[in-house]
Design a protein around this motif. Structure first.
Motif, PDB file in Angstrom:
ATOM      1  N   ALA A  69      37.134  -6.321 -74.063  1.00 37.47           N
ATOM      2  CA  ALA A  69      36.939  -7.574 -73.331  1.00 37.47           C
ATOM      3  C   ALA A  69      37.553  -8.767 -74.055  1.00 37.47           C
ATOM      4  CB  ALA A  69      35.449  -7.816 -73.099  1.00 37.47           C
ATOM      5  N   THR A  70      37.722  -8.664 -75.373  1.00 38.06           N
ATOM      6  CA  THR A  70      38.295  -9.801 -76.091  1.00 38.06           C
ATOM      7  C   THR A  70      39.698 -10.125 -75.590  1.00 38.06           C
ATOM      8  OG1 THR A  70      39.141  -8.373 -77.867  1.00 38.06           O
ATOM      9  CG2 THR A  70      36.948  -9.329 -78.173  1.00 38.06           C
ATOM     10  N   PRO A 122      29.969  -1.702 -77.699  1.00 35.17           N
ATOM     11  CA  PRO A 122      30.946  -2.259 -78.649  1.00 35.17           C
ATOM     12  C   PRO A 122      32.393  -2.032 -78.206  1.00 35.17           C
ATOM     13  CG  PRO A 122      29.198  -1.153 -79.843  1.00 35.17           C
ATOM     14  CD  PRO A 122      28.991  -0.825 -78.387  1.00 35.17           C
ATOM     15  N   LEU A 123      32.680  -0.867 -77.600  1.00 36.69           N
ATOM     16  CA  LEU A 123      34.032  -0.606 -77.123  1.00 36.69           C
ATOM     17  C   LEU A 123      34.370  -1.530 -75.960  1.00 36.69           C
ATOM     18  CD1 LEU A 123      36.676   0.923 -77.011  1.00 36.69           C
ATOM     19  CD2 LEU A 123      35.534   2.712 -75.670  1.00 36.69           C
ATOM     20  N   CYS A 139      31.602  -9.099 -81.781  1.00 38.99           N
ATOM     21  CA  CYS A 139      31.984  -8.501 -80.500  1.00 38.99           C
ATOM     22  C   CYS A 139      31.227  -7.190 -80.254  1.00 38.99           C
ATOM     23  CB  CYS A 139      33.486  -8.246 -80.454  1.00 38.99           C
ATOM     24  SG  CYS A 139      34.492  -9.710 -80.685  1.00 38.99           S
ATOM     25  N   GLU A 140      29.971  -7.130 -80.700  1.00 36.90           N
ATOM     26  CA  GLU A 140      29.211  -5.899 -80.500  1.00 36.90           C
ATOM     27  C   GLU A 140      28.794  -5.695 -79.050  1.00 36.90           C
ATOM     28  OE1 GLU A 140      28.746  -7.071 -84.785  1.00 36.90           O
ATOM     29  OE2 GLU A 140      28.740  -8.076 -82.846  1.00 36.90           O
ATOM     30  N   GLY A 141      28.814  -6.756 -78.277  1.00 39.34           N
ATOM     31  CA  GLY A 141      28.423  -6.656 -76.868  1.00 39.34           C
ATOM     32  C   GLY A 141      29.052  -7.763 -76.052  1.00 39.34           C
ATOM     33  N   THR A 142      29.334  -7.484 -74.784  1.00 42.80           N
ATOM     34  CA  THR A 142      29.946  -8.509 -73.933  1.00 42.80           C
ATOM     35  C   THR A 142      29.014  -9.700 -73.734  1.00 42.80           C
ATOM     36  OG1 THR A 142      29.175  -7.263 -71.999  1.00 42.80           O
ATOM     37  CG2 THR A 142      31.455  -6.908 -72.689  1.00 42.80           C
ATOM     38  N   HIS A 143      27.711  -9.481 -73.887  1.00 47.77           N
ATOM     39  CA  HIS A 143      26.784 -10.600 -73.742  1.00 47.77           C
ATOM     40  C   HIS A 143      27.008 -11.645 -74.834  1.00 47.77           C
ATOM     41  CE1 HIS A 143      24.743  -8.117 -76.771  1.00 47.77           C
ATOM     42  NE2 HIS A 143      24.055  -9.193 -77.115  1.00 47.77           N
ATOM     43  N   ASP A 186      32.534  -1.349 -67.032  1.00 49.39           N
ATOM     44  CA  ASP A 186      31.342  -0.533 -66.796  1.00 49.39           C
ATOM     45  C   ASP A 186      31.683   0.767 -66.074  1.00 49.39           C
ATOM     46  OD1 ASP A 186      29.719  -2.349 -68.051  1.00 49.39           O
ATOM     47  OD2 ASP A 186      29.068  -3.341 -66.201  1.00 49.39           O
ATOM     48  N   GLN A 187      32.733   0.738 -65.253  1.00 45.57           N
ATOM     49  CA  GLN A 187      33.134   1.944 -64.533  1.00 45.57           C
ATOM     50  C   GLN A 187      33.770   2.985 -65.445  1.00 45.57           C
ATOM     51  OE1 GLN A 187      35.736   0.660 -61.379  1.00 45.57           O
ATOM     52  NE2 GLN A 187      34.151  -0.516 -60.335  1.00 45.57           N
TER      53      GLN A 187
END
Length: 356
Positions: free
Chosen positions: A20-21, A14-15, A185-189, A7-8
């Motif tokens: 995160a994967t 998506p990036l 993997c479109e979002g970390t959620h 987030d920083q």
């Protein structure tokens, strides 16, 4: 937390999720799990042919890497016994390792023994328990080996054509076919949701999928016009809810879920499948000796890294048994196709050998 770090630095979800994967790959963790940031660091440290953080394919498949190491060892006079299972480590009267006994009764004597097997197999199965400190044995038994990974190998009769970048009429590979393709993997959620399902004993309904097509870069892996697709998927618990086993029905049900997801991104994928090989965590343990199916021989959590890997006071590759060394992924610095643990262990063993 990885989520805070991403987030920083980034705004695009998506990036952030794609990055995160690599923070959760092979780990029973979500991007919101404390310590997940280190797993990302572990996967981008180092270099490949001068390019920092780069990954690459092994020409001829991953087995070709083992064969190259074997050829290099043989050229230096090493004798390699393939398909010869080790029964136990031989100990002398002084308690030092003196070689190994094979299951066929053959004894191979040596001044040093280096084990590339997991700490669990090395110390709980191959070493006499009475020769090990009880607190050391307890620590090895307590190592977190949970794994979320189910590997699916697929043979297809044509390249997948993705809605985001359709194939050309001639069906030739495009640049993205040469890369690692991340799906769901479109979002970390989505990653956190997939992780949460597995913690309750259920395979993810939208699993994280890392799709590679190595035959695009290495045509010899498949017949002309056909390809092999490697799917690294998670999250799948080692034990399903209610203690249900990973039988054929469970395996195929999960694989069908994965294929349905790919189909949504690349219509026609399911129709292109010629065959598939499904390896759940119990399969990875049974076939490859990975404890819990864990590709790192143990979780890459902060309490199992550095001086604590595989156990406090034993992170320097030496074990409680003199002349017995650990040189695999369960040793510092952990898993990955980099050979750091083996190189470091060899240097320690050579230093000791000079003083024998």
């Amino acid at each position: 937390l990885l989520g805070q770090i991403l987030d920083q630095w980034f705004e695009s979800e998506p990036l952030k999720a794609t990055l995160a994967t690599d923070a959760v790959i092979g780990a029973m963790a979500s991007p919101h799990t404390p310590g997940s940031g280190y797993v990302l660091l572990h996967h981008v440290m180092g270099e490949l042919e001068g390019r920092r953080g780069a990954w690459g394919y092994v020409a001829g498949g991953m087995g070709a890497l083992s064969q190259a190491i074997a050829r290099a060892a043989a050229a230096q006079g090493a004798h390699i016994f393939a398909e010869k299972a080790v029964c136990h480590v031989l100990l002398g009267r002084d308690g030092r390792a003196q070689g190994v006994a094979l299951q066929d009764g053959t004894e191979v004597r040596s001044k040093l023994v280096l084990s590339n097997a997991s700490p669990q197999i090395t110390f709980l199965e191959l070493t006499p328990q009475e020769q090990l400190p009880k607190d050391f044995v307890q620590r090895i038994r307590q190592v977190d080996t949970r794994s979320p990974v189910t590997k699916i190998n697929v043979a297809v009769d044509r390249l997948p054509s993705f809605l985001a970048a359709p194939n050309t009429r001639d069906g030739q590979p495009l640049p993205h076919h040469q890369c690692s393709i991340h799906l769901n993997c479109e979002g970390t959620h989505l990653l956190h949701q997939a992780f949460t399902e597995a913690t309750h004993g259920h395979p993810s309904s939208r699993p994280m999928i890392e799709l590679c097509i190595p035959s695009v870069l290495d045509p010899g892996l498949a017949p002309r016009g056909c390809h092999v697709v490697s799917l690294f998927t998670q999250y799948t618990p080692s034990v399903l809810a209610g203690g249900r086993p990973w039988d054929e029905q469970a395996r195929n049900a999960y694989a069908d879920t994965v294929f349905d997801c790919i189909e949504a991104y690349a219509p026609g994928f399911k129709a292109s499948v010629i065959g598939r090989d499904i390896l759940t965590p119990p399969d990875l343990e049974r076939i490859f000796g990975l404890p819990g199916g864990n590709i790192f021989h143990g979780g890459m959590s902060l309490d199992q890294l550095y001086f604590a890997r595989p156990a406090p006071s034993y992170s320097g590759y030496r074990s409680p048994i003199p002349s017995l060394y650990l040189c695999g992924s369960g040793a510092h610095p952990g898993g990955g196709v980099m050979g750091a643990a083996g190189r470091n262990a060899a240097r320690v063993a050579l230093e000791d050998f000079r003083h024998l």
